[in-house]
Motif scaffolding. Structure first.
Motif, PDB file in Angstrom:
ATOM      1  N   GLN A 134      25.956 -76.530 -77.698  1.00 52.54           N
ATOM      2  CA  GLN A 134      25.244 -77.243 -76.632  1.00 52.54           C
ATOM      3  C   GLN A 134      24.494 -78.457 -77.165  1.00 52.54           C
ATOM      4  OE1 GLN A 134      22.842 -75.220 -73.805  1.00 52.54           O
ATOM      5  NE2 GLN A 134      24.344 -73.625 -73.382  1.00 52.54           N
ATOM      6  N   GLN A 135      23.912 -78.341 -78.338  1.00 53.87           N
ATOM      7  CA  GLN A 135      23.177 -79.466 -78.899  1.00 53.87           C
ATOM      8  C   GLN A 135      24.101 -80.659 -79.119  1.00 53.87           C
ATOM      9  OE1 GLN A 135      21.117 -78.579 -82.558  1.00 53.87           O
ATOM     10  NE2 GLN A 135      20.288 -80.642 -82.771  1.00 53.87           N
ATOM     11  N   THR A 136      25.313 -80.390 -79.614  1.00 54.78           N
ATOM     12  CA  THR A 136      26.294 -81.456 -79.836  1.00 54.78           C
ATOM     13  C   THR A 136      26.722 -82.074 -78.516  1.00 54.78           C
ATOM     14  OG1 THR A 136      27.117 -80.339 -81.819  1.00 54.78           O
ATOM     15  CG2 THR A 136      28.551 -82.001 -80.827  1.00 54.78           C
TER      16      THR A 136
ATOM     17  N   ARG B 267      25.055 -82.205 -75.663  1.00 56.32           N
ATOM     18  CA  ARG B 267      23.975 -82.999 -75.068  1.00 56.32           C
ATOM     19  C   ARG B 267      23.753 -84.305 -75.821  1.00 56.32           C
ATOM     20  NH1 ARG B 267      21.903 -80.138 -71.101  1.00 56.32           N
ATOM     21  NH2 ARG B 267      22.035 -77.860 -71.153  1.00 56.32           N
ATOM     22  N   GLN B 268      23.936 -84.283 -77.131  1.00 56.80           N
ATOM     23  CA  GLN B 268      23.782 -85.509 -77.905  1.00 56.80           C
ATOM     24  C   GLN B 268      24.892 -86.495 -77.570  1.00 56.80           C
ATOM     25  OE1 GLN B 268      21.272 -86.491 -79.724  1.00 56.80           O
ATOM     26  NE2 GLN B 268      22.247 -88.430 -80.309  1.00 56.80           N
ATOM     27  N   LYS B 269      26.123 -85.997 -77.427  1.00 60.76           N
ATOM     28  CA  LYS B 269      27.243 -86.865 -77.060  1.00 60.76           C
ATOM     29  C   LYS B 269      27.021 -87.488 -75.687  1.00 60.76           C
ATOM     30  CE  LYS B 269      31.197 -85.159 -79.728  1.00 60.76           C
ATOM     31  NZ  LYS B 269      32.593 -84.670 -79.652  1.00 60.76           N
TER      32      LYS B 269
ATOM     33  N   LYS C 253      24.143 -88.045 -74.231  1.00 61.13           N
ATOM     34  CA  LYS C 253      23.057 -89.011 -74.343  1.00 61.13           C
ATOM     35  C   LYS C 253      23.574 -90.346 -74.869  1.00 61.13           C
ATOM     36  CE  LYS C 253      18.643 -89.764 -76.712  1.00 61.13           C
ATOM     37  NZ  LYS C 253      17.639 -89.189 -77.663  1.00 61.13           N
ATOM     38  N   GLU C 254      24.402 -90.292 -75.909  1.00 62.49           N
ATOM     39  CA  GLU C 254      24.957 -91.512 -76.490  1.00 62.49           C
ATOM     40  C   GLU C 254      25.960 -92.162 -75.547  1.00 62.49           C
ATOM     41  OE1 GLU C 254      26.490 -90.301 -80.269  1.00 62.49           O
ATOM     42  OE2 GLU C 254      24.487 -89.922 -81.118  1.00 62.49           O
TER      43      GLU C 254
ATOM     44  N   GLN D   9      24.224 -94.345 -73.013  1.00 60.85           N
ATOM     45  CA  GLN D   9      23.858 -95.633 -73.602  1.00 60.85           C
ATOM     46  C   GLN D   9      25.071 -96.543 -73.704  1.00 60.85           C
ATOM     47  OE1 GLN D   9      22.166 -94.305 -77.314  1.00 60.85           O
ATOM     48  NE2 GLN D   9      20.217 -93.701 -76.389  1.00 60.85           N
TER      49      GLN D   9
ATOM     50  N   TYR E 201      25.865 -79.877 -67.518  1.00 62.67           N
ATOM     51  CA  TYR E 201      24.975 -80.475 -68.515  1.00 62.67           C
ATOM     52  C   TYR E 201      24.192 -81.676 -67.989  1.00 62.67           C
ATOM     53  CZ  TYR E 201      27.456 -77.618 -71.920  1.00 62.67           C
ATOM     54  OH  TYR E 201      27.993 -76.567 -72.614  1.00 62.67           O
TER      55      TYR E 201
END
Length: 241
Positions: free
Chosen positions: A117-119, A121-123, A125-126, A129, A240
């Motif tokens: 999940q951390q991966t 959510r980071q993807k 987020k990026e 952008q 997500y």
């Protein structure tokens, strides 16, 4: 107008975000009987997921039918890491003035499990952008080629891409477990229209894009592709966002 193809809705989300930011309209290509007239369109966008470092068949077929346009044409592909030569392949079919790849959460669980999940959510987020920047460049009609092709791109996009189309798209491993309720969602959302219900259970025909929409969207997690997907997670972007 932005045309998209999407199974687990990664590319759909990108297309809708771009449409909102560029004052455009996003359209699912699988809902169109024929490509619309484009002569008055300011932008023409093609958004799709990369399959085996190549362009999915429905996107290739759709692009071949698109009429030339005087507006700004661009393409955005989503991928887990690398896009190979997918955007160059598409540009040969339909000339694009700008091309992009956006890294999104991997979800081809036939090959491996979904990411932590951390991966994910980071993807995402990026990716948000990246979409902001892409929309800004499209609005200014900037010719950009920002695609993460990766190593050995030619071999991956030719050999692996062709191998995927020829061998990996079989429907034989699909089946529904007893937990299937016969809701019919899989048949309704299947972009290739290959799923039908027989005696309350899904049955797969021969045509399949391997988008895995049926697996990931099944509310009962009843649909499997062979035995390995039983222990693997499921992914849809709305979980997500």
């Amino acid at each position: 107008m932005i045309f998209y193809f999407s199974g687990t809705e990664n590319s759909k989300w990108i297309a809708e975000q771009l449409a909102e930011k560029t004052d455009d309209t996003a359209v699912d290509i699988t809902t169109l009987n024929m490509p619309p007239e484009l002569k008055d369109e300011k932008y023409v966008g093609l958004v799709f997921p990369v399959y085996a470092w190549a362009v999915p068949e429905p996107v290739r077929n759709f692009a071949r039918q698109l009429a030339p346009n005087v507006g700004f044409a661009y393409g955005v592909c989503t991928c887990g890491a690398e896009a190979g030569l997918a955007m160059k392949q598409l540009s040969k079919i339909y000339p694009l003035q700008s091309t992009y790849s956006v890294v999104m959460p991997s979800n081809y669980i036939v090959g491996e499990d979904i990411e932590p999940q951390q991966t994910v959510r980071q993807k995402l987020k990026e990716a948000k952008q990246a979409v902001e920047q892409i929309a800004d460049e499209i609005t200014r009609h900037e010719p950009v080629n920002r695609v993460a092709e990766g190593g050995m791109a030619f071999l991956k996009s030719t050999l692996a891409g062709k191998g995927f189309d020829r061998f990996a798209r079989t429907t034989k491993p699909f089946f529904a477990e007893d937990s299937c309720t016969g809701c019919g969602l899989c048949a309704r959302i299947c972009p290739s229209k290959t799923i039908r219900l027989a005696e309350g259970k899904p049955v797969w025909g021969e045509t399949c894009y391997q988008c895995l929409a049926c697996i990931h969207h099944c509310p009962q997690r009843a649909i499997q592709y062979g035995e390995k997907t039983k222990e693997r997670g499921r992914y849809t972007i709305e979980n997500y966002l």
